[in-house]
Each structure stands twice: as structure tokens, then as C-alpha cells.
Design a protein around this motif. Structure first.
Motif, PDB file in Angstrom:
ATOM      1  N   ALA A   1       0.829  -1.202   0.000  1.00 35.82           N
ATOM      2  CA  ALA A   1       0.000   0.000   0.000  1.00 35.82           C
ATOM      3  C   ALA A   1       0.868   1.259   0.000  1.00 35.82           C
ATOM      4  CB  ALA A   1      -0.932  -0.006   1.208  1.00 35.82           C
ATOM      5  N   VAL A   2       1.944   1.238   0.785  1.00 32.47           N
ATOM      6  CA  VAL A   2       2.855   2.384   0.845  1.00 32.47           C
ATOM      7  C   VAL A   2       3.557   2.584  -0.492  1.00 32.47           C
ATOM      8  CG1 VAL A   2       4.954   3.278   1.926  1.00 32.47           C
ATOM      9  CG2 VAL A   2       3.214   2.156   3.338  1.00 32.47           C
ATOM     10  N   ALA A   3       4.007   1.494  -1.089  1.00 33.49           N
ATOM     11  CA  ALA A   3       4.798   1.570  -2.317  1.00 33.49           C
ATOM     12  C   ALA A   3       4.000   2.077  -3.504  1.00 33.49           C
ATOM     13  CB  ALA A   3       5.395   0.200  -2.633  1.00 33.49           C
ATOM     14  N   THR A   4       2.675   1.947  -3.459  1.00 29.49           N
ATOM     15  CA  THR A   4       1.866   2.368  -4.600  1.00 29.49           C
ATOM     16  C   THR A   4       1.316   3.783  -4.448  1.00 29.49           C
ATOM     17  OG1 THR A   4      -0.065   1.271  -3.612  1.00 29.49           O
ATOM     18  CG2 THR A   4       1.171   0.038  -5.262  1.00 29.49           C
ATOM     19  N   THR A   5       1.610   4.459  -3.329  1.00 29.32           N
ATOM     20  CA  THR A   5       1.213   5.865  -3.236  1.00 29.32           C
ATOM     21  C   THR A   5       2.065   6.669  -4.197  1.00 29.32           C
ATOM     22  OG1 THR A   5       2.729   6.220  -1.372  1.00 29.32           O
ATOM     23  CG2 THR A   5       0.434   5.731  -0.850  1.00 29.32           C
ATOM     24  N   GLU A   6       1.453   7.590  -4.879  1.00 31.61           N
ATOM     25  CA  GLU A   6       2.136   8.320  -5.950  1.00 31.61           C
ATOM     26  C   GLU A   6       2.637   9.654  -5.449  1.00 31.61           C
ATOM     27  OE1 GLU A   6       1.349  10.144 -10.426  1.00 31.61           O
ATOM     28  OE2 GLU A   6      -0.308   9.465  -9.187  1.00 31.61           O
TER      29      GLU A   6
ATOM     30  N   ALA B   1      12.343   1.448  -3.152  1.00 31.55           N
ATOM     31  CA  ALA B   1      13.006   0.260  -2.615  1.00 31.55           C
ATOM     32  C   ALA B   1      11.995  -0.795  -2.177  1.00 31.55           C
ATOM     33  CB  ALA B   1      13.908   0.648  -1.450  1.00 31.55           C
ATOM     34  N   LEU B   2      10.865  -0.363  -1.618  1.00 35.28           N
ATOM     35  CA  LEU B   2       9.836  -1.318  -1.205  1.00 35.28           C
ATOM     36  C   LEU B   2       9.224  -2.022  -2.415  1.00 35.28           C
ATOM     37  CD1 LEU B   2       7.987   0.638   1.647  1.00 35.28           C
ATOM     38  CD2 LEU B   2       9.508  -1.342   1.895  1.00 35.28           C
ATOM     39  N   ARG B   3       9.060  -1.293  -3.519  1.00 40.61           N
ATOM     40  CA  ARG B   3       8.528  -1.935  -4.729  1.00 40.61           C
ATOM     41  C   ARG B   3       9.485  -3.023  -5.214  1.00 40.61           C
ATOM     42  NH1 ARG B   3       6.892   3.435  -5.998  1.00 40.61           N
ATOM     43  NH2 ARG B   3       8.616   3.795  -7.435  1.00 40.61           N
ATOM     44  N   LEU B   4      10.779  -2.737  -5.175  1.00 43.54           N
ATOM     45  CA  LEU B   4      11.764  -3.732  -5.592  1.00 43.54           C
ATOM     46  C   LEU B   4      11.791  -4.916  -4.628  1.00 43.54           C
ATOM     47  CD1 LEU B   4      14.646  -1.318  -6.617  1.00 43.54           C
ATOM     48  CD2 LEU B   4      13.123  -2.595  -8.136  1.00 43.54           C
TER      49      LEU B   4
END
Length: 274
Positions: free
Chosen positions: A191-196, A255-258
Motif C-alpha cells: 500500500a505504501v509503495a503504490t502511493t504516488e 526500494a519497497l517496490r523492488l
């Protein structure tokens, strides 16, 4: 000026980027956000980056910049007009952040104290000077003022065989730099990683997420206490004006997305379309 820690190879020719130059742009990045595959190596204490293979390159890593990168927003005319206001005694610095994964698949984030001059009150992985690469600036947006710091951050994934509880027993954060830490699981991380970042659109908390997450806050007397932090705090984006609101840094989201890709989880990035 101290020796540059970042060296670029452009068509085989070495160059040290100046403070005001966008590393992504020099490497041929287009107008988008990336990430762009970048060939990397280490040579005599320098990080070497190139958009093509070179002798000594050890790996290829994704390079990303935030959508509001001030070094892209500053065009050459603005640089000439305001160059005297930019630092002249430093180039592009190098930093390292560690994505520490426990055996129960959580990662450690720390909250920087609000008294720091660089990136206060941000949730970031533990690390320091020497972020998968990221080009980073502070202040992070041109609307906050001209940048005073320019970094390439290397994010290193460390997979531990110990549990979150075992690792936490050995954590000794520097109270001058860190005032809290937490362990983030994949669901909240997604959820955090997809905030734009770069938008002012508020996000509603997904129904499947908990309303809060447990963190450990450090006290001035050297003690620590558990505290419930609203998950909505972690979903904040970088504001257009300088504020000290607690949030997760743009580079940490990258980094969280990776990290989620490493776990085999799909993590789409929500983008605006104009």
C-alpha cells in the motif's frame, strides 16, 4: 571540494557530475520516471555508472528519480541565473541504505528525528554515507527551495535467517538520528509503495489493511515504548510546500517496490495521466 564518489561513463568517457546536473539525464534517461537499467561497478572507492556495458561492471541495477526531481526542473537558464545560490563545494554524494528482511518477511524502517537538517521526520531504511539506485535531492522539490544536497542512494537487500524478534533484540539505533523504528510486512508495504509522490490526491485506507501499525518509539531517557502509528501516516505523499509531516520517503517507496518484486508480489504503481 572533496573527491567525487560518483563517476559516470558517457560513451566510454569518464566524468564526475556537478552538483546541479541530473545523473539520470546525463545517462540518457527520457522524460519519464524510470526505472532505467544502469550498468554499475566500484573502482577505487567510487561508484561507476554507465548506460552501456564497460570493463569492470559488476551488475545492472534500476535507476529511478522522483517525479519532482529539482535537478530536472531546473533548466540551464535557471541554473545560470541562480547558480550563485547553489552549493559550489560539493558534487553528487553517495549513500547506502539497507533493506533488512527478517525470516518472517518483514523489513526494518527507521524514523529520522525532526531535528535533523537533512530529511527530518522521514521513514527510511537504516543506512548512511559511504539507495538498486535512486537519485535523491534535499530539499526534494524545487517549490521548497533550491537543493542543498544531491545523492545517489544504493539500496542493498540483506536477507536474514533470524526473526523480527531476534533481530530487534540487537538493534541499537543512534538517538541523535533515529527516534523510532518499525517492521513492515508485505501487505502494508504494498500500500505504501503504490502511493504516488508528486500528487496531492489523498488516498483512502484500503479495507484489508489494519488502521494502525505497531512501532517502537525511543524516549529521551534511553528507554523505548510501543506505539500504534496510523497506517494513513505512511500513505502521505511529498507535499508541494516545505512541511515536517511524518511520511515515507520517495526513495523508500521505490526500494519497497523492488523488495516486493523480490518476494514475487505484483506491486503496480498508480500514475496520473494528463
Amino acid at each position: 571540494m572533496a573527491a567525487s564518489r560518483v563517476l559516470l561513463l558517457l560513451s566510454g568517457r569518464p566524468m564526475s557530475p556537478s552538483f546541479a546536473q541530473s545523473v539520470c539525464r546525463l545517462l540518457g534517461a527520457g522524460p519519464g520516471l524510470g526505472p532505467w537499467p544502469t550498468h554499475c561497478g566500484l573502482k577505487q572507492g567510487q561508484l561507476v555508472l554507465s548506460n552501456g556495458p564497460f570493463p569492470g561492471a559488476s551488475t545492472t541495477l534500476p535507476l529511478q528519480r522522483p517525479p519532482f526531481c529539482p535537478f530536472v526542473a531546473l533548466d540551464q537558464q535557471q541554473l545560470r541565473a541562480r547558480g550563485a545560490e547553489l552549493p559550489t563545494n560539493r558534487g553528487v554524494d553517495l549513500g547506502v541504505a539497507v533493506i533488512l528482511q527478517s525470516s518472517d518477511q518483514t523489513v526494518l524502517l527507521t524514523r529520522r528525528t525532526n531535528t535533523l537538517s537533512l530529511s527530518p521526520n522521514l521513514w527510511v531504511p537504516p543506512g548512511g554515507h559511504v539507495e538498486l539506485d535512486e537519485e535523491s535531492a534535499y530539499p526534494p522539490r524545487l517549490s521548497w527551495g533550491l537543493p542543498k544536497y544531491h545523492h545517489i542512494i544504493l539500496y542493498l537487500l540483506v536477507v536474514s535467517q533470524e526473526s523480527q524478534q531476534q533481530l530487534q533484540g540487537r538493534i541499537q539505533p543512534n538517538p541523535n538520528e533515529v527516534n523510532a523504528f518499525m517492521w513492515l510486512g508485505p501487505d502494508v508495504a504494498a500500500a505504501v509503495a503504490t502511493t504516488e509522490d508528486g500528487t496531492e490526491t489523498s488516498r483512502h485506507l484500503p479495507q484489508e489493511l489494519p488502521p494502525s501499525i505497531l512501532i517502537v518509539e525511543l524516549e529521551e531517557d534511553g528507554g523505548a515504548r510501543p506505539l500504534a502509528l496510523p497506517v494513513s501516516t505512511l500513505l502521505r505523499t511529498t507535499p508541494t510546500t516545505a512541511e515536517g509531516k511524518e511520511r515515507v520517503s520517495s526513495g523508500t517507496k521505490f526500494a519497497l517496490r523492488l523488495w516486493l518484486q523480490h518476494l514475487g508480489r505484483v506491486c503496480p504503481v498508480i500514475r496520473r495521466h494528463s
